[in-house]
Design a protein around this motif. Structure first.
Motif, PDB file in Angstrom:
ATOM      1  N   ASP A   3       0.815  -1.203   0.000  1.00 23.14           N
ATOM      2  CA  ASP A   3       0.000   0.000   0.000  1.00 23.14           C
ATOM      3  C   ASP A   3       0.852   1.259   0.000  1.00 23.14           C
ATOM      4  OD1 ASP A   3      -2.530  -1.439   2.189  1.00 23.14           O
ATOM      5  OD2 ASP A   3      -2.277  -1.528   0.011  1.00 23.14           O
ATOM      6  N   LEU A   4       2.049   1.168   0.542  1.00 29.06           N
ATOM      7  CA  LEU A   4       2.930   2.331   0.592  1.00 29.06           C
ATOM      8  C   LEU A   4       3.278   2.825  -0.806  1.00 29.06           C
ATOM      9  CD1 LEU A   4       5.480   1.528   3.446  1.00 29.06           C
ATOM     10  CD2 LEU A   4       3.890   3.447   3.359  1.00 29.06           C
ATOM     11  N   PHE A   5       3.332   1.923  -1.762  1.00 24.89           N
ATOM     12  CA  PHE A   5       3.742   2.273  -3.114  1.00 24.89           C
ATOM     13  C   PHE A   5       2.560   2.381  -4.071  1.00 24.89           C
ATOM     14  CE2 PHE A   5       7.375   0.325  -1.064  1.00 24.89           C
ATOM     15  CZ  PHE A   5       8.413   1.182  -1.400  1.00 24.89           C
ATOM     16  N   PRO A  28       8.544   5.756  -1.955  1.00 25.89           N
ATOM     17  CA  PRO A  28       7.102   5.898  -2.204  1.00 25.89           C
ATOM     18  C   PRO A  28       6.689   7.360  -2.360  1.00 25.89           C
ATOM     19  CG  PRO A  28       7.501   5.347   0.099  1.00 25.89           C
ATOM     20  CD  PRO A  28       8.816   5.214  -0.609  1.00 25.89           C
ATOM     21  N   LYS A  29       5.862   7.627  -3.363  1.00 29.09           N
ATOM     22  CA  LYS A  29       5.356   8.976  -3.576  1.00 29.09           C
ATOM     23  C   LYS A  29       4.172   9.247  -2.652  1.00 29.09           C
ATOM     24  CE  LYS A  29       5.390  10.888  -7.642  1.00 29.09           C
ATOM     25  NZ  LYS A  29       5.154  11.221  -9.066  1.00 29.09           N
ATOM     26  N   HIS A  30       4.018  10.550  -2.319  1.00 29.14           N
ATOM     27  CA  HIS A  30       2.923  11.030  -1.463  1.00 29.14           C
ATOM     28  C   HIS A  30       2.980  10.430  -0.063  1.00 29.14           C
ATOM     29  CE1 HIS A  30       0.618  11.510  -5.525  1.00 29.14           C
ATOM     30  NE2 HIS A  30       1.602  12.402  -5.382  1.00 29.14           N
ATOM     31  N   LYS A  31       4.180  10.035   0.359  1.00 27.05           N
ATOM     32  CA  LYS A  31       4.409   9.511   1.711  1.00 27.05           C
ATOM     33  C   LYS A  31       5.568  10.293   2.333  1.00 27.05           C
ATOM     34  CE  LYS A  31       1.402   6.210   1.036  1.00 27.05           C
ATOM     35  NZ  LYS A  31       0.073   6.223   1.691  1.00 27.05           N
ATOM     36  N   THR A  32       5.819  10.024   3.615  1.00 28.56           N
ATOM     37  CA  THR A  32       6.963  10.609   4.312  1.00 28.56           C
ATOM     38  C   THR A  32       8.035   9.554   4.480  1.00 28.56           C
ATOM     39  OG1 THR A  32       5.591  12.195   5.532  1.00 28.56           O
ATOM     40  CG2 THR A  32       7.770  11.703   6.441  1.00 28.56           C
ATOM     41  N   THR A  33       9.200   9.815   3.902  1.00 28.58           N
ATOM     42  CA  THR A  33      10.332   8.892   4.001  1.00 28.58           C
ATOM     43  C   THR A  33      11.459   9.569   4.761  1.00 28.58           C
ATOM     44  OG1 THR A  33       9.786   7.772   1.919  1.00 28.58           O
ATOM     45  CG2 THR A  33      12.052   7.565   2.722  1.00 28.58           C
ATOM     46  N   VAL A  34      11.990   8.884   5.776  1.00 22.48           N
ATOM     47  CA  VAL A  34      13.117   9.397   6.539  1.00 22.48           C
ATOM     48  C   VAL A  34      14.351   8.576   6.209  1.00 22.48           C
ATOM     49  CG1 VAL A  34      14.107   9.724   8.835  1.00 22.48           C
ATOM     50  CG2 VAL A  34      11.706  10.276   8.438  1.00 22.48           C
ATOM     51  N   PHE A  35      15.448   9.282   5.897  1.00 21.91           N
ATOM     52  CA  PHE A  35      16.737   8.629   5.679  1.00 21.91           C
ATOM     53  C   PHE A  35      17.533   8.717   6.974  1.00 21.91           C
ATOM     54  CE2 PHE A  35      15.387   8.902   1.418  1.00 21.91           C
ATOM     55  CZ  PHE A  35      16.165   8.026   0.660  1.00 21.91           C
TER      56      PHE A  35
END
Length: 546
Positions: A3-5, A28-35
């Motif tokens: 669902d994330l993608f 993933p687009k329209h999500k929050t990704t932390v590096f």
């Protein structure tokens, strides 16, 4: 995980910038990704130097060649390709600026709209919007030139009267003989360079110290064709004391300058005519002095249909600042007095009112220096940005930030040449259960060392700068002290008071300022490592100069 993608991915293929080892990754687009990951593990190389750099470069290439020459230049990162890449908005950890003319309202664009509204519906009518600007001649106070304060300069601290210009009579840093600032006096042809300042006539001294900026008549051949001469005191006021460079000389300037509210405009920055125009009984300076929550109430009481569009825009911009926890600030707050946490949130708030969507917002450690309360407000604001149809990418170490992510990417396994690989991708819960260095650290319990006994104490008394209300306190010497509290609570102001207390002693100030603006500067030159290296290479190369 599937669902994330669901909204698609930003796909990086074969990134090799800096220490990256042929990294391929789907975000993933329209999500929050932390590096996450160790410092130097490759997070910034992947996020800023690759993803953001490609986006900015390709966006610039859509403009005509004539326009491109005025745009920032971005090199071509070492990456095979990036698919489905949106336009990147980078929110970096850069100070807003130290210009004394910059305020919260001017930086955010609020003041331009406010000026327009006062020019349209203010009573009595004063003039067009520029008549309400403290940065333009039509509106600024003639005494302080729109700064709101005047500076008394102790001339005795700027010169040594027993020396000539050639002997280094100008004592302030940067004015030593041979420097470019010294040449503005030494090459002017106006003075005997070997004559001691104490021997100057009254006319010579006044020309040297107080002359306004002017074009020289019959200047020497080595005088710049377009150069202007200016006395030392006004030169200091304009280019050092009232400019961003003054931040680098705070300790020295504190001994030279006494700052006080302008006796004519009383800090409003504006001339008398501009202050006569009022809306709902308030002039524009009084509105600028309000905290942002009060500004919203002021706007709610404006019913003139001619101001409808302006009120709506102002309300939107101010509300965004209030929502991110800055309601206690005033519109007239100088940007040079803002804390790092306040500056970061102001930048984020500017984007909350944007109508653009499907962008990727890239943030560099937004949690640095922030109180947990402020971090919560930032994550709430970033969630709003995401809900507008945007993708959020953060580089951060803070567990509170990592825990809010929809998706986490860890870089590692170590730093430098031993990093540059993706060591984990997944949700925060999966990271907690992982065997990665970040997962292990997040599971580790916090322990505190036994407190050390202080050797002595450093006291400050009756501090009233900015928002501090007659604060007197002390900190122990010989131990580590943390001054905590929400952004804007007065921490930096209190620390500044302690720094002034020890201004006559040697101390190291690890501030957030840039270490240098010269593009030739590197860690080796800044740390004074390069000269010894050059000597070693010279010695190994039979003394050839390097």
């Amino acid at each position: 995980m599937t669902d994330l993608f669901a909204d698609g991915t930003i796909s990086i293929h074969g990134a090799q910038e800096n220490n990256l080892k042929d990294v391929s990754l789907d975000i993933p687009k329209h999500k929050t990704t932390v590096f996450a990951g160790l410092s130097g593990s490759g997070k910034s190389s992947l996020v800023f130097d690759t993803l953001a750099a490609v986006s900015r470069r390709e966006l610039n290439e859509t403009f005509p060649s004539f326009t491109q020459q005025y745009l920032p230049k971005y090199g071509q990162p070492e990456v095979n390709r990036i698919d489905n890449l949106p336009v990147a908005i980078v929110v970096e950890q850069k100070p807003i600026g130290g210009n004394s003319r910059s305020t919260l309202a001017t930086y955010t664009g609020i003041y331009s709209v406010l000026r327009l509204m006062f020019s349209r519906i203010g009573q009595p009518w004063v003039g067009y919007s520029e008549w309400f600007s403290f940065n333009l001649p039509q509106g600024m106070c003639p005494k302080c030139q729109g700064l709101g304060f005047v500076d008394d300069v102790d001339e005795r601290q700027l010169i040594d009267p027993n020396k000539s210009l050639n002997e280094g009579a100008m004592t302030f840093a940067g004015f030593q003989p041979g420097t470019w600032r010294w040449k503005e006096y030494g090459n002017s042809g106006l003075f005997d360079l070997d004559k001691k300042i104490k021997d100057y006539t009254d006319e010579e001294y006044d020309l040297f110290m107080h002359a306004p900026q002017q074009k020289l008549k019959n200047p020497p051949a080595n005088w710049g064709r377009t150069a202007l001469y200016e006395g030392l005191v006004p030169r200091m006021l304009r280019s050092v004391i009232h400019s961003a460079s003054g931040r680098h000389h705070e300790a020295a300037l504190s001994k030279i300058v006494t700052r006080k509210p302008c006796p004519v405009c009383h800090g409003t920055r504006l001339n008398k005519k501009a202050l006569t125009g009022k809306i709902a009984g308030k002039n524009i300076a009084e509105v600028s002095d309000m905290d942002l929550v009060s500004v919203l109430k002021f706007l709610d009481n404006i019913s003139d249909p001619k101001a409808k569009t302006m009120v709506r825009e102002l309300h939107s911009k101010v509300q965004a600042l209030v929502d991110i926890g800055l309601g206690y600030l005033s519109l007239g707050r100088g940007t040079d007095t803002l804390s790092g946490g306040e500056a970061q949130r102001i930048k984020i708030a500017k984007y909350l009112t944007s109508s653009l969507s499907d962008l990727v917002y890239v943030l560099d450690e937004p949690s640095v220096g922030l109180h947990p309360h402020d971090i919560k407000l930032i994550t709430q604001s970033l969630k709003k940005l995401k809900e507008h149809g945007n993708t959020i990418i953060l580089v951060d170490h803070n567990p509170a930030i990592i825990s809010t992510a929809d998706y986490v990417v860890e870089m590692g396994p170590q730093a430098g040449k031993n990093g540059g690989q993706v060591t984990f991708t997944g949700t925060y819960d999966e990271l907690l259960r992982s065997d990665t260095i970040t997962g292990k650290m997040l599971r580790e319990k916090i322990t505190f060392p036994k407190p050390r006994e202080p050797q002595s104490w450093l006291n400050v008394n009756h501090v009233t700068s900015h928002n501090l209300k007659d604060v007197s306190t002390r900190i122990p010497q010989g131990v580590m002290t943390v001054i905590s509290g929400p952004a804007g609570s007065g921490k930096s102001t209190l620390v500044q008071a302690f720094k002034q207390q020890v201004s006559d002693q040697d101390y190291i100030d690890l501030s957030q300022d840039f270490v240098g603006l010269n593009i030739r500067s590197t860690p080796a030159t800044y740390l004074n490592i390069l000269n010894p290296l050059r000597k070693l290479f010279s010695k190994a190369n039979n003394g050839v100069s390097t």
